[in-house]
Design an enzyme around this catalytic site. Structure first.
Site, PDB file in Angstrom:
ATOM      1  N   ASP A 166       0.315  -1.207  -0.127  1.00 20.25           N
ATOM      2  CA  ASP A 166       0.132   0.120  -0.321  1.00 20.25           C
ATOM      3  C   ASP A 166       0.791   1.229   0.116  1.00 20.25           C
ATOM      4  O   ASP A 166       0.630   1.579  -1.100  1.00 20.25           O
ATOM      5  CB  ASP A 166      -0.915  -0.357   1.040  1.00 20.25           C
ATOM      6  CG  ASP A 166      -0.142  -0.498   2.557  1.00 20.25           C
ATOM      7  OD1 ASP A 166       0.829  -0.561   2.861  1.00 20.25           O
ATOM      8  OD2 ASP A 166      -1.273  -0.305   3.236  1.00 20.25           O
ATOM      9  N   ASP A 226       0.443  -1.601 -13.546  1.00 18.01           N
ATOM     10  CA  ASP A 226      -0.408  -0.548 -14.522  1.00 18.01           C
ATOM     11  C   ASP A 226      -0.504   0.559 -14.273  1.00 18.01           C
ATOM     12  O   ASP A 226      -0.564   1.441 -14.783  1.00 18.01           O
ATOM     13  CB  ASP A 226      -2.354  -1.439 -14.336  1.00 18.01           C
ATOM     14  CG  ASP A 226      -2.189  -2.054 -15.486  1.00 18.01           C
ATOM     15  OD1 ASP A 226      -1.197  -2.874 -15.782  1.00 18.01           O
ATOM     16  OD2 ASP A 226      -3.559  -2.674 -15.617  1.00 18.01           O
TER      17      ASP A 226
END
Ligand code: NAD
Length: 371
Positions: free
Chosen positions: A227, A255
Site C-alpha cells: 500500500d 499498471d
C-alpha cells in the site's frame, strides 16, 4: 562479426508484423554499423500460424523458440478468429509459449522520455527523467494457488475465496531475477509485500532478506508494504530502481507505473524464465504491451517504438549489450525531442508520420549519435 546468439522473431498478426519489420531495420543497422549480428529465425504465431498450420503455435516453432537465446514477439489476435474454438485462438499461441517456457518473471519498465513528460497525468517535476522497472512474479500466488472457489455456506450465503501461496524456491527465483536486473541498471531493489498482515508476505520478506545476504550483497535492498509502494509510486516514483513483487501486487503496481508514462504505443515488456543449469541460458521473450490493434492494422499508423524498446530490453537483459540498449533508448529520446511523430503521440507543431517514418527518425538519430 556474426554472433552465435539466436534471435527468434515471431511477428504474429495485425500491427505485429508492421512494427517488427521496422524494428528489424535497427537490428540491420547494428549489423552494418557496429558489426553486431545474430542468427535470426523467423516463425509464425497466432492467426498467421493458424492460417498455415491450423494451430496458433506449431510444435516446430515452439521448439525453435525454446532453443533460441531470446524471442522478439510482435502481437497476436484478430476478430477474424472470433468464431474459432478456444484452444485454436491466436492468443493461445502466446499463452502456450509462456507456459511451455515457464516465463515466471514479468518485467515492465516505466520510462518517461523528456518530450513526453506532458503526456503523463502527474506533474513534470515528479516524472521527468523517470526510469524504473517493475518485476512481477507471473506464475504463482493468488491467481493460481489452491484452495480457491465459491461455496455455499447455507441457502442464503455463499463464500468466495482465494489463496495467496508462495514457496521458498518461487520467491528465490524471482528475487534472483530482481538482483540480475538491478545489476544491469542502478543496483537497487525494493521488495514489496504486506508482511505486516499476510503470512505469505512474512515468508516473502524472510526469503528475500536471506537471498540478499547470500547472493546479493552488491545490491542495495529495501522492503516496502504494497500500500505504501502504491502511494510512493505517485508521490515520488524516482526513488525506485527495480521493484520486485508478487503476482497480485505486481498486476496492480505495474499498471499504475505504466500510466505514469503516457501512451500504449511506447510500452515494452519482457517475460523471463529461469536459468537452465546445464546451458546457463534463460528463456526470455520481449514484446510490446499493446496488442495487434486491428483498428489500425495495414494502415501504416502503428507506433513502432514499443517494439523497438522491447528490442532494447532484449539487448540489455538477454544479450548483455547495455551500451547498445542505451544507444537505442537515447536515439528514441532524441527522435521524440524534435522529430515527427505517429498519431498516438502526436503534439501540436509536429509533423505526423507513419510506422516507417517514425523509425526513419530514430535511425537518423542513431547515425547522429555514432558519427
Ligand atoms: P490493442 O492494444 O491491440 O489496441 C488498443 C488501442 O491502442 C487501439 O485503439 C489501437 O489502435 C491502439 N494501439 C495499439 N498499439 C498501438 C501502436 N503500436 N501504435 C498506435 N496505437 C496503438 O488492444 P485491443 O484492441 O484490446 O486488442 C486487439 C487484439 O489484440 C485482440 O485480439 C487481443 O486479444 C489482442 N491482444 C494481444 C496482445 C499480445 O499479443 N500480447 C496483447 C493485448 C491484446
Amino acid at each position: 562479426m556474426q554472433s552465435n546468439r539466436t534471435l527468434m522473431v515471431l511477428p504474429g498478426d495485425g500491427v505485429g508484423p508492421e512494427v517488427i519489420k521496422e524494428t528489424l531495420r535497427v537490428v540491420d543497422w547494428f549489423a552494418k554499423n557496429k558489426s553486431i549480428s545474430f542468427n535470426i529465425k523467423e516463425g509464425l504465431v497466432g492467426g498467421a500460424s493458424f492460417d498455415k498450420y491450423g494451430t496458433p503455435l506449431s510444435d516446430e516453432t515452439l521448439s525453435d523458440a525454446v532453443d533460441a537465446d531470446a524471442i522478439l514477439f510482435g502481437a497476436v489476435g484478430s476478430p477474424k478468429y472470433d468464431g474459432v474454438e478456444f484452444e485454436k485462438r491466436p492468443e493461445n499461441g502466446l499463452l502456450r509459449l509462456r507456459k511451455e517456457m515457464d516465463l515466471f518473471a514479468n518485467l515492465r519498465p516505466a520510462m518517461v522520455f523528456p518530450a513526453l513528460v506532458d503526456a503523463s497525468s502527474l506533474k513534470p517535476n515528479i516524472i521527468s527523467g523517470l526510469d524504473i522497472l517493475i518485476l512481477r512474479e507471473l506464475t504463482g500466488g493468488i491467481y493460481f494457488a489452491e484452495p480457491r472457489g465459491i461455496e455455499e455456506i447455507d441457502t442464503q450465503i455463499k463464500k468466495g475465496y482465494d489463496t495467496n501461496l508462495y514457496t521458498t524456491p518461487e520467491i528465490e527465483r524471482i528475487g534472483r531475477v530482481a538482483f540480475d536486473m538491478a545489476r544491469a541498471r542502478n543496483g537497487k531493489v525494493t521488495s514489496v509485500e504486506k508482511a505486516n498482515v499476510m503470512m505469505s508476505g512474512v515468508l516473502w520478506r524472510e526469503v528475500i532478506t536471506s537471498l540478499h545476504k547470500k547472493e546479493g550483497s552488491d545490491i542495495l535492498i529495501n522492503h516496502m508494504y504494497a500500500d505504501n509502494c502504491a502511494m510512493q509510486l505517485v508521490r515520488d516514483p524516482k526513488q525506485f530502481d527495480v521493484i520486485v513483487t508478487d503476482n497480485l501486487f505486481g498486476d496492480i503496481l505495474s499498471d499504475c507505473a505504466a500510466m505514469l508514462t503516457g501512451s500504449l504505443g511506447m510500452l515494452p515488456s519482457a517475460s523471463l524464465g529461469s536459468v537452465d543449469q546445464n546451458t546457463g541460458k534463460r528463456h526470455a521473450m520481449y514484446e510490446p504491451v499493446h496488442g495487434s490493434a486491428p483498428d489500425i492494422a495495414g494502415k501504416e499508423l502503428a507506433n513502432p517504438l514499443a517494439e523497438l524498446l522491447s528490442l532494447s530490453m532484449l539487448f540489455r537483459y538477454s544479450f548483455e549489450m547495455k551500451e547498445e540498449a542505451d544507444l537505442i533508448d537515447e536515439a528514441v529520446s532524441r527522435a521524440l525531442d524534435a522529430g515527427p511523430r505517429t498519431q498516438d503521440i502526436m503534439a501540436s507543431g509536429r509533423v505526423k508520420v507513419g510506422t516507417k517514418g517514425m523509425m526513419d527518425s530514430v535511425i537518423n538519430k542513431l547515425e547522429e549519435l555514432t558519427k
